[in-house]
Design a protein around this motif. Structure first.
Motif, short mmCIF file in Angstrom:
data_model
loop_
_atom_site.label_atom_id
_atom_site.label_comp_id
_atom_site.label_asym_id
_atom_site.label_seq_id
_atom_site.Cartn_x
_atom_site.Cartn_y
_atom_site.Cartn_z
N ARG A 45 13.21 39.06 -9.44
CA ARG A 45 12.59 38.14 -10.40
C ARG A 45 13.53 37.99 -11.59
O ARG A 45 14.34 38.87 -11.86
N GLN A 51 14.94 27.27 -21.45
CA GLN A 51 14.02 26.62 -20.51
C GLN A 51 14.79 25.86 -19.44
O GLN A 51 14.39 25.82 -18.28
N ASN A 55 14.20 26.31 -15.46
CA ASN A 55 13.83 25.21 -14.57
C ASN A 55 14.82 25.09 -13.41
O ASN A 55 14.42 24.86 -12.26
N VAL A 64 11.38 32.84 -11.63
CA VAL A 64 11.90 33.05 -12.98
C VAL A 64 10.89 32.53 -14.00
O VAL A 64 10.25 31.51 -13.79
N ILE A 65 10.78 33.27 -15.10
CA ILE A 65 9.94 32.80 -16.20
C ILE A 65 10.77 32.71 -17.47
O ILE A 65 11.82 33.34 -17.58
N ASP A 75 5.14 43.26 -21.52
CA ASP A 75 4.01 42.86 -20.67
C ASP A 75 3.92 43.67 -19.38
O ASP A 75 2.85 43.88 -18.85
N TYR A 76 5.09 44.09 -18.87
CA TYR A 76 5.10 44.66 -17.52
C TYR A 76 4.56 46.09 -17.51
O TYR A 76 4.74 46.84 -18.46
N ARG B 319 2.53 34.66 -4.61
CA ARG B 319 3.65 34.14 -5.42
C ARG B 319 3.13 33.00 -6.27
O ARG B 319 2.49 32.07 -5.75
N VAL B 340 0.85 33.76 -17.60
CA VAL B 340 2.11 34.40 -17.19
C VAL B 340 2.15 35.85 -17.69
O VAL B 340 2.51 36.77 -16.94
N HIS B 341 1.75 36.05 -18.96
CA HIS B 341 1.72 37.41 -19.50
C HIS B 341 0.83 38.31 -18.65
O HIS B 341 1.18 39.45 -18.32
N ASN B 344 2.47 39.04 -15.36
CA ASN B 344 3.52 40.05 -15.55
C ASN B 344 2.91 41.44 -15.66
O ASN B 344 3.43 42.41 -15.11
N ALA B 346 0.45 42.42 -14.25
CA ALA B 346 0.07 42.85 -12.91
C ALA B 346 1.30 42.92 -12.00
O ALA B 346 1.17 43.07 -10.78
N ALA B 347 2.49 42.79 -12.61
CA ALA B 347 3.76 42.82 -11.85
C ALA B 347 3.78 41.81 -10.71
O ALA B 347 4.32 42.06 -9.65
N ALA B 348 3.18 40.66 -10.96
CA ALA B 348 3.12 39.62 -9.92
C ALA B 348 4.44 38.88 -9.84
O ALA B 348 5.24 38.88 -10.77
N ASN B 349 4.65 38.22 -8.70
CA ASN B 349 5.83 37.38 -8.52
C ASN B 349 5.51 36.02 -9.14
O ASN B 349 4.73 35.25 -8.59
N VAL B 350 6.09 35.75 -10.29
CA VAL B 350 5.67 34.54 -11.00
C VAL B 350 6.86 33.76 -11.55
O VAL B 350 7.84 34.33 -12.03
N SER B 351 6.75 32.44 -11.43
CA SER B 351 7.69 31.53 -12.07
C SER B 351 6.90 30.69 -13.05
O SER B 351 5.72 30.39 -12.83
N PHE B 352 7.57 30.30 -14.12
CA PHE B 352 6.89 29.44 -15.08
C PHE B 352 7.86 28.43 -15.66
O PHE B 352 8.93 28.81 -16.14
N VAL B 353 7.48 27.17 -15.55
CA VAL B 353 8.34 26.09 -16.04
C VAL B 353 7.54 25.22 -17.01
O VAL B 353 6.43 24.80 -16.69
N PHE B 378 10.11 25.77 -5.45
CA PHE B 378 9.17 26.88 -5.27
C PHE B 378 8.64 26.92 -3.84
O PHE B 378 8.59 27.99 -3.22
#
Lengths: 201, 392
Positions: A45, A51, A55, A64-65, A75-76, B319, B340-341, B344, B346-353, B378
């Motif tokens: 990840r 940004q 993207n 990716v965030i 947060d993690y 995901r 998203v927070h 995170n 929850a240690a999830a697999n996350v993307s944010f755009v 994605f």
């Protein structure tokens, strides 16, 4: 699939065991992430400040965030990853020590790379040039540099000692990003950058 | 069977003639969050593409407040093109050649799925306002029941914007094992006070219309058209952005060169809103509007998990890809960031755009290349992990 990545990223990638979980903080265009996913089956990840970078990564199928090392590692949960990677970013964080602490809380191991501020070129430019150093790995003017917490390799070792962090591996790279094998005093003079693998002691 | 005996509205008749439907809950009713057991109930849905042999390519699209199951085809009532035709269709990001696309009209809706327009099975009387208040959770449980009925074990992806995004989040939280990937767009984990307030204005407009008749307008052969139109006008403003309104209309006058010194639609923006309001009443039911807005108001995923949003996603295998739009003030980026927070945590697999757009909340329904690229990337990444073959 493109197997060619920057030499320092390749060194980091080589430190990561296959089929593990990794978080790349400041993942940029995602080239290390893509390599870890494609060639090492890593559940990788990324977190990236820009940004546009985020993207581009997501459009390439990477997870990716948008976020930054100072604020968002908190947060993690503990032990969420096998590795938390921070390449060429530590010196740009507001609180490097806290970032390292968070990395080693979230990850079982941390991999950190950074430019060495005690490299001979840096020393020469400051001592004899009388100007803030500008080198290939530190290409900024003093007024527009994102690097607010520069350190030398020895400084970093001292911080690790201070934090009770075990250094599992330390690789020092020369100007051509080739690993060099020298005693610490010389490494701190001749190394342009360093890659450390750390774990909680 | 009672549900078959519905006196369907013209819109429902046209809708059901153009899509599929299933009657569910005959043996085991749907236990709603309000405590009522609903059954039998009808679920109207549309599909595109075919389910592959190992049933791994199902994509569920969840629709927003006033949309419906007609994602990628001419609408049976309005004649307009499908609401996500830019995204779903041959050669598009979600290509039915690769995916089995399903979209279900939500519970409480008015395009064929059971809602206030239906008759109560026990008494045979029209539900109208006696229809139980449904929640996003109820909508999702009805969709899950439909998947059971269709023999689809799990979904490759659940996608939706706005209320659709809330459904996506609910899906991931309630059925983690059935959701391989999730794309909640322009949404929030709970409806904000401001959004509830706007919905309340809309509902009050409907209920203040004398033709609403306490919800029994069909019995009186009337319709609260003015109230529903005002509700739509208010809501429509929240879907746009100040910049978009300024860019589109500014202070331009409508069919005149000078102010009229009266209350006709002097300004283009007024004329536009009036059109949005009046065209809406031809395709949407006022009571349905009350129910679905209520479902959104009630949505609070953290509240349902001890006040901690991360608890909704503990151990999630899904995901995630979240998207928001810079000019969306109805579901601003910070709402997505909160999700998203939590993911995170929850240690999830996350993307944010976050997509740069001046089109407001509506952006998720429009041509937004950045959104399309993100979704394509994605789905490709998720498809590789899922082992989907032949996906571009």
């Amino acid at each position: 699939m493109n197997a060619a990545i920057r030499v320092d990223l390749q060194l980091i990638a080589d430190m990561v065991s296959p089929a593990t979980r990794a978080l790349d903080v400041g993942c940029g265009d995602g080239s290390l992430l893509a390599y870890l996913v494609d060639f090492k089956r890593v559940d990788a990840r990324g977190m990236e400040l820009s940004q546009a970078g985020v993207n581009a990564c997501v459009a390439n199928g990477l997870s990716v965030i948008q976020g930054d090392a100072d604020a968002d590692l908190r947060d993690y949960p503990d032990d969420a990853f096998d590795y938390v990677i921070l390449s060429q970013t530590l010196q740009a964080t507001r609180e490097p020590r806290e970032v390292l602490r968070q990395m080693l809380r979230v990850g079982k191991r941390a991999i950190v790379s950074f430019p060495n501020f005690a490299h001979w070129q840096v020393r020469l430019r400051l001592v004899f040039g009388g100007r803030m150093p500008e080198t290939p790995s530190l290409p900024f003017k003093w007024y527009d540099t994102p690097n607010i917490h520069l350190c030398s390799i020895d400084d970093f070792r001292a911080l690790c000692r201070d934090m009770g962090v075990r250094i599992e591996r330390a690789i020092v790279l020369d100007r051509a990003s080739r690993p060099i094998n020298l005693p610490p005093l010389l490494a701190n003079l001749l190394g342009e950058q360093a890659v450390f693998m750390l774990r909680r002691d | 069977m009672a549900v078959e005996l519905d006196d369907l509205t013209e819109a429902e008749r046209k809708a059901l003639a153009q899509c599929r439907h299933a009657v569910l809950g005959t043996e085991r009713p749907l236990r709603l969050d309000c405590g009522v057991d609903l059954g039998p109930y009808r679920v109207a849905y549309q599909t595109y593409g075919t389910l592959n042999a190992d049933k791994s390519n199902a994509v569920l699209i969840c629709h927003a407040l006033t949309l419906d199951q007609f994602v990628a085809e001419q609408h049976p009532v309005t004649g307009k093109e499908g609401w996500w035709e830019s995204l779903v269709g041959p050669g598009k990001v979600i290509d039915p050649a690769h995916y089995f696309v399903i979209c279900v009209n939500v519970l409480g809706g008015c395009m064929g799925t059971t809602g206030p327009l239906a008759r109560e099975p026990a008494s045979g009387a029209p539900w109208n306002l006696r229809f139980p208040v449904v929640t996003v959770g109820d909508m999702v449980r009805a969709q899950a029941a439909l998947l059971d009925h269709l023999g689809i074990p799990d979904l490759f992806c659940v996608i939706g914007g706005s209320l659709g995004g809330m459904q996506v989040l609910e899906w991931a939280a309630s059925y983690p094992a059935r959701v391989f990937s999730a794309v909640p767009i322009a949404c929030a984990a709970r409806h904000s006070a401001q959004n509830i307030a706007f919905h309340e204005v809309g509902r009050q407009a409907i209920m203040a219309d004398p033709d609403w008749r306490g919800g029994d307008y069909r019995l009186h052969q009337t319709a609260p058209a003015r109230g529903l139109a005002v509700a739509r006008m208010t809501a429509h403003i929240t879907y746009l952005s100040e910049q978009a309104l300024q860019r589109k209309f500014g202070r331009a006058l409508q069919d005149r060169n000078a102010l009229g010194f009266g209350f006709d639609a002097d300004f283009q923006v007024e004329s536009y809103l009036r059109y949005q309001g009046s065209s809406f009443v031809d395709r949407f039911d006022a009571n349905s509007y009350l129910y679905i807005t209520r479902a959104m108001d009630y949505f609070d995923l953290a509240g349902a998990h001890g006040g901690v949003l991360a608890n909704a996603f503990r151990g999630t295998p899904t995901r995630y890809c979240l998207m928001s739009f810079t000019s969306d003030w109805l579901f601003p980026t910070r709402e997505s960031r909160e999700i998203v927070h939590a993911l995170n945590a929850a240690a999830a697999n996350v993307s944010f755009v976050e997509v740069e757009s001046d089109k407001g909340h509506d952006a998720f329904l429009l041509e937004e290349p950045e959104m399309f690229r993100t979704l394509a990337g994605f789905l490709k990444g998720a498809g590789t992990v899922r082992g989907l073959k032949d996906v571009p």
